[in-house]
Design a protein around this motif. Sequence first.
Motif, PDB file in Angstrom:
ATOM      1  N   UNK A 177       0.556  -1.614  -0.093  1.00 29.53           N
ATOM      2  CA  UNK A 177       0.357  -0.018  -0.163  1.00 29.53           C
ATOM      3  C   UNK A 177       0.738   1.033   0.051  1.00 29.53           C
ATOM      4  N   UNK A 178       1.921   1.656   0.404  1.00 28.28           N
ATOM      5  CA  UNK A 178       2.607   2.776   0.803  1.00 28.28           C
ATOM      6  C   UNK A 178       3.586   3.113  -0.941  1.00 28.28           C
ATOM      7  N   UNK A 179       4.001   1.505  -1.042  1.00 28.95           N
ATOM      8  CA  UNK A 179       4.787   1.846  -2.224  1.00 28.95           C
ATOM      9  C   UNK A 179       3.259   2.018  -3.724  1.00 28.95           C
ATOM     10  N   UNK A 180       2.026   1.854  -3.669  1.00 30.11           N
ATOM     11  CA  UNK A 180       1.526   1.644  -4.269  1.00 30.11           C
ATOM     12  C   UNK A 180       0.983   3.778  -3.986  1.00 30.11           C
ATOM     13  N   UNK A 181       0.833   4.215  -2.927  1.00 26.22           N
ATOM     14  CA  UNK A 181       0.133   5.383  -2.905  1.00 26.22           C
ATOM     15  C   UNK A 181       2.004   6.168  -3.575  1.00 26.22           C
ATOM     16  N   UNK A 182       3.188   5.504  -3.006  1.00 23.25           N
ATOM     17  CA  UNK A 182       4.411   6.602  -3.532  1.00 23.25           C
ATOM     18  C   UNK A 182       4.539   6.821  -5.517  1.00 23.25           C
ATOM     19  N   UNK A 183       4.195   5.523  -5.487  1.00 23.38           N
ATOM     20  CA  UNK A 183       4.327   5.344  -7.283  1.00 23.38           C
ATOM     21  C   UNK A 183       3.068   6.536  -7.662  1.00 23.38           C
ATOM     22  N   UNK A 184       2.241   6.521  -7.004  1.00 21.34           N
ATOM     23  CA  UNK A 184       1.098   7.664  -7.213  1.00 21.34           C
ATOM     24  C   UNK A 184       0.922   9.321  -7.523  1.00 21.34           C
ATOM     25  N   UNK A 185       2.608   9.196  -5.846  1.00 14.95           N
ATOM     26  CA  UNK A 185       2.428  10.751  -6.004  1.00 14.95           C
ATOM     27  C   UNK A 185       3.561  10.297  -6.720  1.00 14.95           C
ATOM     28  N   UNK A 186       5.010  10.159  -6.937  1.00 16.35           N
ATOM     29  CA  UNK A 186       5.283  10.303  -7.874  1.00 16.35           C
ATOM     30  C   UNK A 186       5.688   9.813  -9.555  1.00 16.35           C
ATOM     31  N   UNK A 187       4.370   9.590  -9.447  1.00 12.39           N
ATOM     32  CA  UNK A 187       4.097   9.397 -11.340  1.00 12.39           C
ATOM     33  C   UNK A 187       4.565   7.842 -11.478  1.00 12.39           C
TER      34      UNK A 187
END
Length: 549
Positions: A177-187
């Motif tokens: 979940x944390x990695x998904x949120x990072x991916x969304x924020x960083x594109x």
Amino acid sequence: MNFTSIDNSSYLDDNISVKMTATTNNYEKTSEEYLTTFSTWNDNEQLLFVEKLLYNMHNHQHGQINSFLLPMLQRDFIGRLSSCGLEHLAEKILEYLDIQSLKSTELVCREWYHIISKGMLWKKLIERKVLSDTLWFGLSERRDWNKYLFRQILINKDQHKRNEFYRYLYPKILHDINQLQINWRTGNYQLERIQCQSRNSKGVYCLQYDNNKIISGLRDNTIKIWNRNTLECIKILTGHNGSVLCLQYDEKIIISGSSDSTIRIWNIETGELVNTLLHHCEAVLHLRFIDKMMITCSKDRSIAVWEINSPIDIVMRRVLVGHRAAVNVVDFDNKYIVSASGDRTIKVWKTTTCEFVRTLLGHKRGIACLQYRDQLVVSGSSDNTIRGPNWHGRSGVHTHMTNNRITDPEILEKLFPVVLQKFCLRPFSGGQGKYRGGDGVDRRILFRRTMTLSMLTDRRVHHPYGLCGGENGQCGKNLLKRVDGRLINLGGKCSVPMEPGDTFILLTPGGGGFGKVNDEEDKNSEQTEFQSFIERGSLFDYKLTQEGV
């Protein structure tokens, strides 16, 4: 408190020992008399006596008393429940712990760890997250660990997992979940292209996907099914005579809507066309179905409610009308149907009765997309804005109004022997909330001749309700002020004779508020501005037609 002296020591019920010094000769007899007298007092008297007794003791004696009193206050009720054969109660208590508390609880003692392990509390914690959080639910399906939850193991005949499996699964889920949120924020994403462009294929209008397949509706009148892993086209469905504008599927059927005004039902396994529905006279722009109910909307400004008994037995239950331009999108649940249109409005209907509820305003141009979940509506428009419930209600706007909605004073006074004395907004009649409800209207009409006044109004007893913590709006009132000064409440529906000089006072209800007022906001603050009236009339209708095109 009962204790027995053995070798200069006493033992309490919980094997707590306290060292005793040598006693006087008459200690045993005198102490028994004191204890007998002490037992005859009530609780309050006993406490007062002990308090005075402690005041007359030395500090080192207080320390000794504390040494055997403290263990008596530290009861292991979780362990005691387990030892009494009531482990299910101990598990029920520990189920309410969050992740950090559950981690700490495991380290208390071996018995508590055994209770957590036997009760599968880590598994239950993950199941609660999956049921309450859509992100967890979606991740469980994509990562395929949902088969280890609930009763899926029994269905799939898989091997039972121990508590340690879920104990180590939980941090892995948090990491994903944390990695998904990072991916969304960083594109950060991985792009995979499906080469569907051809001489006849000129665009994709709609699609839906799962772990195994992608189903798309194309402008070349076809529906194509693609393998999710290889991205190869595995099936092409033909039958529409126009572009496929919308579709939805489940494990058995695909339902599609097209610019040829038809709705078609396909077998998802064979690709066979099993049914064609004819109702709309223009393009079917959007559809949604859940279980045995389907909603479709069209460019012909109508919304159709269908009942699905089987793929070949689908009957139309109701047609909803009210929008003044193409209905671009619909969504629904078991409580409300929500529709959005090019006329800049969102309309809400009851799912069970198809009764109209209210109109949501706020966009300045046609609405292109919408999603509705848990009484929250989020919409997007060609006015370059995305809106949720983040605007105050419109004042002076009402539903179920007929041709007297906003009749010009000149026309009213020309047609009838009346004088419009007052026509303004009714301040503070809208419900308070994070977003206030719109205010009602105060209209006062003076009668110059003998006439009969008939009225059919609502919300005179029950308040317009607020949502998500917002307060209700004020009820409306129909008042009759006679020439002699008497003020009569007419109620919501009646017919009454009017004499010259009588005044009819119409106070319309305010709208309900939405959301709780934040702590930093003053709930009773005065409204500094009123919402303007929305556009109406033939020129506005013409503008809507142009925007719809």
